[in-house]
Scaffold this motif. Structure first.
Motif, mmCIF file in Angstrom:
data_model
loop_
_atom_site.group_PDB
_atom_site.id
_atom_site.type_symbol
_atom_site.label_atom_id
_atom_site.label_comp_id
_atom_site.label_asym_id
_atom_site.label_seq_id
_atom_site.Cartn_x
_atom_site.Cartn_y
_atom_site.Cartn_z
ATOM 1 N N PHE A 7 0.848 -1.191 0.000
ATOM 2 C CA PHE A 7 0.000 0.000 0.000
ATOM 3 C C PHE A 7 0.882 1.239 0.000
ATOM 4 N N ASP A 8 0.582 2.146 -0.929
ATOM 5 C CA ASP A 8 1.287 3.432 -0.995
ATOM 6 C C ASP A 8 0.267 4.489 -1.388
ATOM 7 N N GLU A 12 0.488 6.723 -8.048
ATOM 8 C CA GLU A 12 -0.472 7.190 -9.051
ATOM 9 C C GLU A 12 -0.488 6.325 -10.312
ATOM 10 N N GLY A 13 0.332 5.287 -10.357
ATOM 11 C CA GLY A 13 0.306 4.371 -11.492
ATOM 12 C C GLY A 13 0.934 4.908 -12.759
ATOM 13 N N ASP A 14 1.745 5.949 -12.652
ATOM 14 C CA ASP A 14 2.306 6.588 -13.844
ATOM 15 C C ASP A 14 3.799 6.312 -14.015
ATOM 16 N N ILE A 15 4.295 5.256 -13.384
ATOM 17 C CA ILE A 15 5.709 4.910 -13.506
ATOM 18 C C ILE A 15 5.842 3.444 -13.922
ATOM 19 N N GLU A 16 6.977 3.113 -14.521
ATOM 20 C CA GLU A 16 7.225 1.739 -14.953
ATOM 21 C C GLU A 16 8.044 0.955 -13.932
ATOM 22 N N ARG A 17 8.734 1.692 -13.050
ATOM 23 C CA ARG A 17 9.597 1.042 -12.059
ATOM 24 C C ARG A 17 9.365 1.701 -10.710
ATOM 25 N N TYR A 18 8.947 0.909 -9.735
ATOM 26 C CA TYR A 18 8.588 1.435 -8.416
ATOM 27 C C TYR A 18 9.653 1.048 -7.399
ATOM 28 N N SER A 19 10.099 2.035 -6.621
ATOM 29 C CA SER A 19 11.110 1.808 -5.588
ATOM 30 C C SER A 19 10.433 1.476 -4.261
ATOM 31 N N ILE A 20 10.774 0.337 -3.695
ATOM 32 C CA ILE A 20 10.172 -0.126 -2.446
ATOM 33 C C ILE A 20 10.923 0.478 -1.261
ATOM 34 N N SER A 21 10.185 0.975 -0.276
ATOM 35 C CA SER A 21 10.821 1.538 0.918
ATOM 36 C C SER A 21 11.546 0.440 1.690
ATOM 37 N N ASP A 22 12.508 0.837 2.495
ATOM 38 C CA ASP A 22 13.275 -0.140 3.279
ATOM 39 C C ASP A 22 12.367 -0.957 4.193
ATOM 40 N N GLU A 23 11.397 -0.283 4.824
ATOM 41 C CA GLU A 23 10.490 -0.976 5.741
ATOM 42 C C GLU A 23 9.652 -2.022 5.012
ATOM 43 N N LYS A 24 9.086 -1.638 3.858
ATOM 44 C CA LYS A 24 8.262 -2.569 3.089
ATOM 45 C C LYS A 24 9.107 -3.722 2.551
ATOM 46 N N PHE A 25 10.312 -3.401 2.089
ATOM 47 C CA PHE A 25 11.173 -4.444 1.527
ATOM 48 C C PHE A 25 11.580 -5.451 2.603
ATOM 49 N N HIS A 26 11.873 -4.951 3.796
ATOM 50 C CA HIS A 26 12.239 -5.843 4.901
ATOM 51 C C HIS A 26 11.092 -6.805 5.212
ATOM 52 N N HIS A 27 9.861 -6.290 5.200
ATOM 53 C CA HIS A 27 8.698 -7.142 5.477
ATOM 54 C C HIS A 27 8.525 -8.193 4.380
ATOM 55 N N LEU A 28 8.683 -7.768 3.130
ATOM 56 C CA LEU A 28 8.548 -8.708 2.016
ATOM 57 C C LEU A 28 9.607 -9.802 2.080
ATOM 58 N N SER A 38 9.480 -12.621 -8.058
ATOM 59 C CA SER A 38 8.119 -12.939 -7.624
ATOM 60 C C SER A 38 7.173 -11.808 -8.026
ATOM 61 N N ILE A 39 5.905 -12.145 -8.213
ATOM 62 C CA ILE A 39 4.896 -11.138 -8.545
ATOM 63 C C ILE A 39 4.432 -10.443 -7.267
ATOM 64 N N VAL A 40 4.358 -9.117 -7.318
ATOM 65 C CA VAL A 40 3.903 -8.297 -6.196
ATOM 66 C C VAL A 40 2.881 -7.295 -6.723
ATOM 67 N N ILE A 54 9.313 -8.341 -8.730
ATOM 68 C CA ILE A 54 10.247 -7.680 -7.831
ATOM 69 C C ILE A 54 11.681 -8.063 -8.179
ATOM 70 N N SER A 55 12.555 -7.075 -8.124
ATOM 71 C CA SER A 55 13.985 -7.294 -8.315
ATOM 72 C C SER A 55 14.715 -6.403 -7.331
ATOM 73 N N ASN A 56 15.287 -7.036 -6.304
ATOM 74 C CA ASN A 56 15.901 -6.300 -5.200
ATOM 75 C C ASN A 56 14.866 -5.352 -4.586
ATOM 76 N N LYS A 57 15.098 -4.043 -4.632
ATOM 77 C CA LYS A 57 14.157 -3.113 -4.005
ATOM 78 C C LYS A 57 13.281 -2.388 -5.025
#
Length: 210
Positions: A7-8, A12-28, A38-40, A54-57
């Motif tokens: 959840f973010d 706005e859905g207008d990007i091709e590559r999304y950067s995951i926050s450290d907190e969210k990435f740690h949980h994943l 994996s599909i996210v 997903i690829s790294n963060k």
């Protein structure tokens, strides 16, 4: 197969590559054990939902869709004394897709300190667990608005089929509605021949009204 959701609110859905926050990435990575490729899913809680790998963060977005809300259920509840039950209720209402949750004290409700920030964290947790693309609007008020919520439930009420189209309704507190409060509702329906707990009544009512 369960697909993790992020959840973010600002997405706005207008990007091709999304950067995951450290907190969210740690949980994943550490809690959900999500691996590279994996599909996210990604949602802003307003109907926009994207999916990608997903690829790294980072998530490479492959598909984006704007969902439309199927129902317009707005519910009033009082705070429950048991915080665990309150959390479960908020989570289930989110998963069921209610449009808004209004919380205010009533004559027989108990005073309990749960902040809006805490309740919103429960909503986000439910979205990320279930994948539902809608976050209910959370409204904290000082009292119930009987004009906005003209419909409630009591074992003395009418058959619920008579009021099934009334999408704005109030659930009584654990101590029940006072006589004066009951008299202010324009419509009163019966969910059961027995007295239901507030959280049970809320989930039954939402399920029937959807």
């Amino acid at each position: 197969m369960h697909i993790p959701t992020i959840f973010d609110n600002d997405y706005e859905g207008d990007i091709e590559r999304y950067s995951i926050s450290d907190e969210k990435f740690h949980h994943l990575e550490k809690v959900l054990r999500v691996k590279n490729d994996s599909i996210v899913k990604l949602t802003n809680g307003r109907g926009l939902i994207s999916s990608g790998r997903i690829s790294n963060k980072f998530i490479t977005i492959s598909e984006t869709e704007l969902k439309q809300r199927d129902n317009k259920v707005n519910i009033f509840i009082a705070k429950l004394h048991d915080k665990t039950r309150m959390r479960l209720l908020i989570e289930k209402l989110t998963e069921l897709g209610v449009q808004s949750i209004t919380i205010a004290p009533t004559e027989n409700s108990q005073k309990i300190n749960i902040t809006p920030e805490k309740i919103n964290s429960w909503i986000i947790g439910a979205i990320e667990q279930s994948g539902v693309p809608f976050a209910p609007e959370l409204l904290i008020e000082k009292k119930i608005d009987f004009e906005k919520f003209p419909h409630s439930f009591d074992i003395s009420g009418d058959n619920i089929s008579n009021n099934i189209k009334l999408k704005n309704f109030a659930i009584g507190p654990e101590g029940g509605w006072s006589k004066e409060e009951l008299e202010r509702f324009k419509h009163i329906s019966k969910l059961s021949n027995f007295t239901l707990r507030s959280d049970t009544a809320a989930l039954v009512a939402v399920s029937l009204m959807m």
